[in-house]
Design an enzyme around this catalytic site. Structure first.
Site, mmCIF file in Angstrom:
data_model
loop_
_atom_site.group_PDB
_atom_site.id
_atom_site.type_symbol
_atom_site.label_atom_id
_atom_site.label_comp_id
_atom_site.label_asym_id
_atom_site.label_seq_id
_atom_site.Cartn_x
_atom_site.Cartn_y
_atom_site.Cartn_z
ATOM 1 N N TYR A 132 0.811 -1.111 0.074
ATOM 2 C CA TYR A 132 0.156 0.101 -0.080
ATOM 3 C C TYR A 132 0.829 1.174 -0.006
ATOM 4 C CZ TYR A 132 -4.202 2.778 1.958
ATOM 5 O OH TYR A 132 -5.275 3.476 2.162
ATOM 6 N N ARG A 146 -11.769 8.063 6.205
ATOM 7 C CA ARG A 146 -11.523 8.676 7.642
ATOM 8 C C ARG A 146 -11.495 10.115 7.842
ATOM 9 N NH1 ARG A 146 -8.152 4.189 7.007
ATOM 10 N NH2 ARG A 146 -6.681 5.461 6.388
ATOM 11 N N GLU A 205 -1.150 -1.558 -10.564
ATOM 12 C CA GLU A 205 0.003 -1.826 -9.554
ATOM 13 C C GLU A 205 1.076 -2.355 -10.584
ATOM 14 O OE1 GLU A 205 -0.536 -3.635 -5.841
ATOM 15 O OE2 GLU A 205 -2.502 -3.030 -5.484
ATOM 16 N N GLN A 244 -15.020 -5.003 0.846
ATOM 17 C CA GLN A 244 -13.924 -4.177 1.344
ATOM 18 C C GLN A 244 -14.373 -3.336 2.814
ATOM 19 O OE1 GLN A 244 -11.098 -2.456 -1.060
ATOM 20 N NE2 GLN A 244 -9.412 -1.902 0.595
ATOM 21 N N TYR A 248 -12.813 -4.588 6.532
ATOM 22 C CA TYR A 248 -11.534 -4.553 6.562
ATOM 23 C C TYR A 248 -10.990 -4.126 7.855
ATOM 24 C CZ TYR A 248 -11.300 0.648 6.960
ATOM 25 O OH TYR A 248 -11.318 1.877 7.242
ATOM 26 N N THR A 354 -1.509 0.652 -5.139
ATOM 27 C CA THR A 354 -2.030 1.392 -6.065
ATOM 28 C C THR A 354 -1.163 2.573 -6.467
ATOM 29 O OG1 THR A 354 -4.202 0.632 -5.588
ATOM 30 C CG2 THR A 354 -4.118 2.378 -7.109
HETATM 31 CA CA CA Z 1 -3.707 -3.439 -3.796
#
Ligand code: CA
Length: 423
Positions: A132, A146, A205, A244, A248, A354
């Site tokens: 990440y 968030r 990615e 997700q 998560y 990403t």
């Molecule tokens: Ca990923």
């Protein structure tokens, strides 16, 4: 660095992804034939098993190319990687060793137009870890989930955050992907619901492929980690955003990511990318010494995402960015992975995270491009999209741009099929 010209004419174009400077590794078959390891040269694949059998190339430890994956070759180590690359350049360049060029039977057996072959998984994925490490992506997603103040988690500038994914569903470009079923909780619902994912997404990615292992319990430095990496692929980490969002916390993604990860059929080697190394960005917080890099370990690789609906004639370009936007290099990710004692194996795959550029035109997921589905995207034919619909094809492509040549990865494509029916 200039293009190395070849007697295989199609390799001398400024546009081809596969000039002689590239020599990526893959696995191919022709109708009815066995799978063999190959490289790409211009518009052709070159059968490495045929060259090996003819005694023209050797990885030094017996035959490794008459196989359905390149793992045995990767396990031979860096000296063998360099020796085979040097030998292939000699055999294919203008004015080099004529052993292949002058052997009509061998040429006919070994050089096959790409249009006539099927490409397969290039390597057996030992395990798959996804990171990440794109800062813009982490800030975008964090802001949506968030709020802006808490966008980056407190550990993000110190650790390449990652999670252990699934090797079993890593598939080669061209493999159709079933829309996943799962549990999700719409924001206005009191209880979760079950059904087909409604917010299906991509993640643009790069994947690093581990060539040589370390020993369990024995950390590696960032430089040693870079030496362990064989090469890179394009990687699409398909993501079910609604599944997700519900699942998560606290352990990270699970069902949202396990259904498919697509990779390009070509593994582009570090040697081919060497001229395109760039440094990671300036550190906002000083990293702990085990993550220090002694030299540039990222690469300048231009990346693009294309989207095509099932009824459209042509794809629409929906994002353009660059691998150099990463905050952590693959070598740092690998060193971090091994620092606690984890053994990394030949064929381990590390997803970069990403890759989003600083502007919306370079965001690497639909979640970011449509800002959580609030700003629909219009495709060239006039259709609009927030997330992926059944029948859509998503394609990643990328290359490093030299003065008169490109080091390309080909394409990493997948088409979404409807969810399976439950009996
Ligand atoms: Ca990923």
């Amino acid at each position: 660095m200039r293009r190395i010209d070849s007697w295989v004419e199609s390799a001398n174009s400024t546009e081809t992804h596969f000039p002689l400077n590239n020599l990526p590794y893959g696995v191919y078959s022709r109708a009815g034939s066995q799978l063999h390891c190959c490289t790409a040269i211009g518009d052709n694949v070159l059968d490495l098993a045929a060259l090996e059998e003819a005694g023209l190339i050797s990885a030094g430890q017996g035959p490794v190319f008459a196989r359905d994956n390149i793992n045995a070759f990767m396990a031979c180590g860096a000296a063998a990687w360099d020796a085979v690359r040097d030998r292939l350049i000699q055999l294919l360049k203008d004015g080099g060793d004529p052993a292949l060029r002058n052997d009509a039977d061998l040429r006919a057996a070994a050089i096959v137009p790409m249009d006539d072959v099927a490409m397969h998984m290039p390597f057996q994925v030992a395990e798959y870890t996804d990171f990440y490490s794109g800062r813009q992506h982490a800030e975008n997603v964090g802001t949506m989930f968030r709020g802006k103040e808490n966008a980056l988690p407190p550990n993000w500038l110190h650790i390449p955050i990652g999670y252990n994914g699934r090797a079993s569903t890593v598939v080669v470009s061209g493999t159709d992907i079933r829309r996943p079923l799962g549990q999700m909780k719409p924001p206005d619902a009191d209880a979760p619901v079950f059904g087909p994912c409604r917010r299906l997404d991509i993640e643009l990615e790069m994947g690093a492929v581990v060539g040589t292992p370390n020993t369990m319990g024995q950390p590696v430095s960032v430089d040693e980690a870079d030496d362990m990496i064989f090469g890179y692929v394009l990687l699409n980490d398909w993501s079910a955003r609604d599944i997700q969002a519900w699942e998560y916390q606290p352990l990270g993604p699970f069902q949202a990511k396990v259904f498919a990860t697509s990779i390009s059929p070509w593994v582009v080697t570090k040697a081919a990318l060497e001229a395109f190394r760039v440094a990671t960005p300036e550190r906002e917080k000083q990293l702990l010494p085990y993550l220090h890099e002694s030299r540039p370990l990222l690469y300048d690789i231009e990346l693009e995402v294309l989207m095509q609906s099932g009824s459209a004639q042509k794809p629409t370009s929906i994002s353009a960015t660059n691998y150099s936007n990463m905050y952590y290099s693959a070598a740092q990710q690998l060193a971090h992975h091994a620092i606690g004692g984890c053994k990394m194996n030949t064929g381990d795959l590390l997803g970069s995270g990403t890759i989003s550029g600083p502007e919306k035109s370079g965001f690497g997921s639909l979640l970011e491009i449509t800002w959580g589905g609030k700003e629909p995207l219009t495709l060239d034919g006039g259709e609009t999209r927030t997330f992926i619909e059944d029948g859509d094809t998503l394609t990643l492509t990328g290359f490093a741009r030299g003065e008169d040549y490109r080091i390309g990865f080909g394409a990493c494509a997948g088409t979404i099929l409807p969810s399976p029916e439950l009996s």
